[in-house]
Design a protein around this motif. Sequence first.
Motif, PDB file in Angstrom:
ATOM      1  N   GLN A  55       0.858  -0.967  -0.087  1.00 16.06           N
ATOM      2  CA  GLN A  55       0.126   0.050  -0.229  1.00 16.06           C
ATOM      3  C   GLN A  55       0.640   1.229   0.114  1.00 16.06           C
ATOM      4  O   GLN A  55       0.069   2.345   0.699  1.00 16.06           O
ATOM      5  CB  GLN A  55      -1.323  -0.167   1.233  1.00 16.06           C
ATOM      6  N   VAL A  56       1.756   1.511  -0.038  1.00 18.73           N
ATOM      7  CA  VAL A  56       3.360   2.663  -0.528  1.00 18.73           C
ATOM      8  C   VAL A  56       1.844   3.320  -1.709  1.00 18.73           C
ATOM      9  O   VAL A  56       1.849   3.060  -1.833  1.00 18.73           O
ATOM     10  CB  VAL A  56       4.129   2.310  -0.862  1.00 18.73           C
ATOM     11  N   THR A  57       2.769   4.829  -0.899  1.00 15.12           N
ATOM     12  CA  THR A  57       2.053   6.018  -1.580  1.00 15.12           C
ATOM     13  C   THR A  57       3.831   6.848  -2.067  1.00 15.12           C
ATOM     14  O   THR A  57       4.492   6.511  -0.974  1.00 15.12           O
ATOM     15  CB  THR A  57       1.641   7.222  -0.261  1.00 15.12           C
ATOM     16  N   TYR A  58       3.167   7.620  -3.008  1.00 13.02           N
ATOM     17  CA  TYR A  58       4.631   7.837  -3.343  1.00 13.02           C
ATOM     18  C   TYR A  58       4.792   9.191  -3.997  1.00 13.02           C
ATOM     19  O   TYR A  58       3.518   9.051  -5.170  1.00 13.02           O
ATOM     20  CB  TYR A  58       5.425   6.669  -4.313  1.00 13.02           C
ATOM     21  N   ASP A  80       2.340  10.992  -8.159  1.00 13.53           N
ATOM     22  CA  ASP A  80       1.015  10.865  -7.106  1.00 13.53           C
ATOM     23  C   ASP A  80       0.097   9.399  -7.386  1.00 13.53           C
ATOM     24  O   ASP A  80      -0.476   9.224  -7.691  1.00 13.53           O
ATOM     25  CB  ASP A  80      -0.164  11.960  -6.471  1.00 13.53           C
ATOM     26  N   THR A  95      -0.615   5.656  -5.554  1.00  8.06           N
ATOM     27  CA  THR A  95      -0.397   4.336  -4.003  1.00  8.06           C
ATOM     28  C   THR A  95      -0.456   2.967  -4.726  1.00  8.06           C
ATOM     29  O   THR A  95      -0.907   2.792  -5.774  1.00  8.06           O
ATOM     30  CB  THR A  95      -1.836   4.259  -3.862  1.00  8.06           C
ATOM     31  N   GLY A  96       0.023   2.368  -3.865  1.00  7.13           N
ATOM     32  CA  GLY A  96       0.405   1.020  -4.238  1.00  7.13           C
ATOM     33  C   GLY A  96       1.667   0.793  -5.109  1.00  7.13           C
ATOM     34  O   GLY A  96       2.148   1.532  -6.284  1.00  7.13           O
ATOM     35  N   GLN A 115       6.923   2.540   3.419  1.00  7.20           N
ATOM     36  CA  GLN A 115       4.985   2.874   3.119  1.00  7.20           C
ATOM     37  C   GLN A 115       4.978   4.108   2.609  1.00  7.20           C
ATOM     38  O   GLN A 115       4.179   3.686   2.198  1.00  7.20           O
ATOM     39  CB  GLN A 115       5.304   2.562   4.982  1.00  7.20           C
ATOM     40  N   ASP A 116       6.053   4.843   2.717  1.00 11.94           N
ATOM     41  CA  ASP A 116       5.627   5.684   2.394  1.00 11.94           C
ATOM     42  C   ASP A 116       7.062   7.347   1.974  1.00 11.94           C
ATOM     43  O   ASP A 116       7.957   6.970   2.607  1.00 11.94           O
ATOM     44  CB  ASP A 116       4.894   7.267   3.570  1.00 11.94           C
ATOM     45  N   ARG A 123       8.310  11.145   0.400  1.00 12.16           N
ATOM     46  CA  ARG A 123       8.330  12.181  -0.481  1.00 12.16           C
ATOM     47  C   ARG A 123       9.144  12.762  -1.162  1.00 12.16           C
ATOM     48  O   ARG A 123      10.192  13.089  -0.577  1.00 12.16           O
ATOM     49  CB  ARG A 123       7.253  13.563   0.839  1.00 12.16           C
TER      50      ARG A 123
END
Length: 116
Positions: free
Chosen positions: A30-33, A39, A41-42, A105-106, A108
């Motif tokens: 479920q990573v967000t980038y 932008d 997700t996944g 997981q995330d 930025r």
Amino acid sequence: MSDIVEQYLATWNAEGAQREALLAEHWSPQVTYVDPLADVTGAAAVGAMIDAVQAQFPDYVFSQASEADAHHRQLRFTWGLGPQGEEPVVVGFDVVVLDEDGRIQDVRGFLDVVPG
């Protein structure tokens, strides 16, 4: 946490089954980038984004341009993108947050140097 940076950059430089294995092992499903140009997700969306970057910059590689600064489950580092062994043409830094299992997981991302 330097291993995370190595695996992160290896993922950006890998293709096909090798990249899929790196995404499965080191990135949360479920990573967000988020960066100025993306932008997503996944892990599958991250893989597709990497495909697009590799198509735009064929034969370029991502490399680590600074030591990672880390605390708790987060780290930041500077990276470069360019021909192997040459000065990067794109430079940025990313802030990466890990999940409780130590997977990405995330993310930025920030771009510091971009070709005109």
